[in-house]
Motif scaffolding. Sequence first.
Motif, PDB file in Angstrom:
ATOM      1  N   TYR A 208      35.280  54.081  20.179  1.00  0.00           N
ATOM      2  CA  TYR A 208      35.264  52.850  19.399  1.00  0.00           C
ATOM      3  C   TYR A 208      36.636  52.186  19.259  1.00  0.00           C
TER       4      TYR A 208
ATOM      5  N   SER B 251      34.061  52.779  10.409  1.00  0.00           N
ATOM      6  CA  SER B 251      33.146  52.845  11.553  1.00  0.00           C
ATOM      7  C   SER B 251      33.726  53.683  12.673  1.00  0.00           C
TER       8      SER B 251
ATOM      9  N   ALA C 251      29.607  53.684   5.156  1.00  0.00           N
ATOM     10  CA  ALA C 251      29.470  54.036   6.569  1.00  0.00           C
ATOM     11  C   ALA C 251      28.984  55.465   6.762  1.00  0.00           C
TER      12      ALA C 251
ATOM     13  N   TYR D  16      36.145  48.631   9.689  1.00  0.00           N
ATOM     14  CA  TYR D  16      36.362  49.062  11.079  1.00  0.00           C
ATOM     15  C   TYR D  16      36.851  50.507  11.115  1.00  0.00           C
TER      16      TYR D  16
ATOM     17  N   THR E  15      27.887  48.984   8.166  1.00  0.00           N
ATOM     18  CA  THR E  15      28.683  49.381   7.005  1.00  0.00           C
ATOM     19  C   THR E  15      28.680  48.286   5.948  1.00  0.00           C
TER      20      THR E  15
ATOM     21  N   ARG F 289      28.144  49.053  14.146  1.00  0.00           N
ATOM     22  CA  ARG F 289      28.376  49.981  13.028  1.00  0.00           C
ATOM     23  C   ARG F 289      29.186  49.297  11.925  1.00  0.00           C
ATOM     24  N   TRP F 290      30.098  48.429  12.311  1.00  0.00           N
ATOM     25  CA  TRP F 290      30.859  47.645  11.324  1.00  0.00           C
ATOM     26  C   TRP F 290      29.899  46.796  10.482  1.00  0.00           C
TER      27      TRP F 290
ATOM     28  N   VAL G 191      30.577  49.616  18.126  1.00  0.00           N
ATOM     29  CA  VAL G 191      31.432  49.643  16.944  1.00  0.00           C
ATOM     30  C   VAL G 191      31.225  48.386  16.100  1.00  0.00           C
TER      31      VAL G 191
ATOM     32  N   GLN H  82      33.096  57.707  13.515  1.00  0.00           N
ATOM     33  CA  GLN H  82      31.955  58.273  14.234  1.00  0.00           C
ATOM     34  C   GLN H  82      32.320  58.651  15.662  1.00  0.00           C
TER      35      GLN H  82
END
Length: 742
Positions: free
Chosen positions: A229, A221, A106, A218, A249, A245-246, A242, A224
């Motif tokens: 999130y 993530s 991540a 999670y 990752t 981003r998960w 989120v 950030q």
Amino acid sequence: MGRADARRAQAQESRRAAKSGGIRRLFTWKKLLGTFFGIVLLGMGAFGALYLYVDVPAANAMAERQSNVYKYSDGTVLARTGKGVNRQIVDLDEVPKKVQHAFVAAENKTFYKDQGVDLKGTTRGVLNTLSGKGKQGGSTITQQYVKNYYLSQAPTVSRKLQELVISLKIDQQMSKDQILAGYINTAYYGRGASGIQAAAQAYYGVDAKDLNVSQGAYLASLLQAPSQYDWATATDTGKKLVKERWAYTLRNMVEMDWLTESEKAKLTFAKPQKPKPAAGMEGQTGYLVEAANKELEKQGVSAADREAGGWTFTLTVDKKRQQALEKAVDDQLESKLDREGNKVDATVQAGATSVDPKTGKVVALYGGEDYIKHYISNATRQDYQPASTFKPLVLASALENESETQDGNLIGLNTVYDGTSKRPVVGSDTPFAPQNQDDRSYGPISVQKAMNSSVNSVFAQMIVDVTPAKAKETALALGVPDKNFPERPAVTLGTMNASTWDMAGVYATLDNHGQKVTPHILQSAEHRDRTVNPEKPKREQAISRASADTVTKALTGVVDAGSGGAANSPAYDAAAKTGTSENNKSAWFAGYTPELTTVVALFGEGDGGRKQVSLTGTANSGRASGSGFPARIWADYTLGALDGGSGKTFDLQDVERGEVPAPPTPSDTPSEEPSESEEPTPSDTPSQTPSETPSETPTTPAPPTISPPATTPPTSPEIPPLPGEDDGQPGERPGGNGAAQQ
């Protein structure tokens, strides 16, 4: 154009040419290249000087600050304590490898290969700072760790340059695993959680070691933008971001060969649990934490060690039984009190301790109405008298010492004493003639029946037959503290000081067939740098099994047909004793089943704890004796703690029946000696003494029949069916109408 104009034009052209030629001569490629290298060299020199000048500083105060975690016996969190931070540092090997990789995927895919810095990201961060855009800009895991652990979050150029230099040095001095561990332990995850352990608990209710890949992705993530999130409070946009981003990752993990495509396909987004408020010290929590802290000091963990943080303390307290005890007090006492409108009710304090009689583990504890409101723990305070809950110990000492009556008869359950109220004791240098409850006389009465109805005159003579010194020796061996404990006949009425904790240990020892039980509340104390294994109490035999089992047999009679009738239930086998001190200042119920020992007490507390006052009138019920509120709390709790009951029964061996003398003649003439108070006085000369209510109107019965030998199943002597009352001032009966309290 005239000549003059032509000359001027020619002169201007010459000047322009000269100027142009001068600029070309000034900015030749050689000069430009030289200037560039000069600037580079100056920059390198400046950076070199900066590298030499900037040292790796000590960690900032917040980075090493940790909380302590207190847990119930099942591992669920009871409380967190600390100086403004919720953090527990864990070693990297406690974090699953795939979760470690999720953080790298991540934040910094090149983490294991880079030199600890991202020059582009750092330059972007500096430019953003100079342009007023704040602290935006990419950085490596190493840089983020340096910022969190050594520096501050200040968005300044100097901090960014320090971060760059220190990161280069840290990358040379520390392994990548050390840096990653430092990063995940110092990062802030939202919900007040600093570090991965606190975050795992805050978002998923598990320890870091139990995180799965989806949960780890999670949390990685989340770093950030923790507030944006957090699934519980995120907007639709925040949730979308989120999840993206998960997924990002996980894709990076596949790219780095840390996760297979098939493993990734099986994963679903791990929605976190709803946030829970951090547990404070309110309610019973503070009492439990306080008891654990006191025990920690005995185990060598000083207050300074504890306050440094980073500890996980697991208590012996059973969460379910703790809740059952709190509910029992609320249902059987607090719901009936008017603390705001009734002066007596405002003084009532309840305390209780419940112990596993086989191990000594404190499975539940009630310290008071609320730790925030009443900081004195009613479970462990030792400033009140245990009253008639001490009488079984007098019998235990008589049995243990094979004591005899004044007539030479061995003392046991069938031994007959004179139960006449105010009867002067025989054989003592200290005059003592205690009054029974309501000044009632029993005449000849067996020890069993005297225990059922807590007849003061019988146990006053018994302690003289044993001797107060030997009775005290037995009591101390069983666990009674040596506090205000004179060797005089008056102590038979429990005039020393003890806590519910102390008496729970005493009665648990009786429950455990005489093998010493020492209550303890600490199961384990663990720190990443140190583990404390609590010292196990010695399993010595305090009194013989025969003595302990005989006392247990006597106390089953108290429940079956005596003052402990409120605890009589077909759901469990029980033994117990009631007690109420002088002027009704305390009321006790100490009882046990084969698998649980619990002592409940009420205390009358006035003037902010500096004064003992009467409980009489509690909840408008007249006299608040041990057979009332404490017994009902005990019964309610025990039923819940045993999940509605238990089929286990007492395994009693070698119960001592004693010898039966010829029936004594009750005294027809009142003693000229004054009766003994339950509170010792300097002269040991009492006024009227509280006593226990007889179970029926006394007569002069025929001598009881001697029971069969101990090799046959023990049976109780005939016992009147009506439960009696505890010690108390004559005439102070529930409701004020003289009716016996059931």
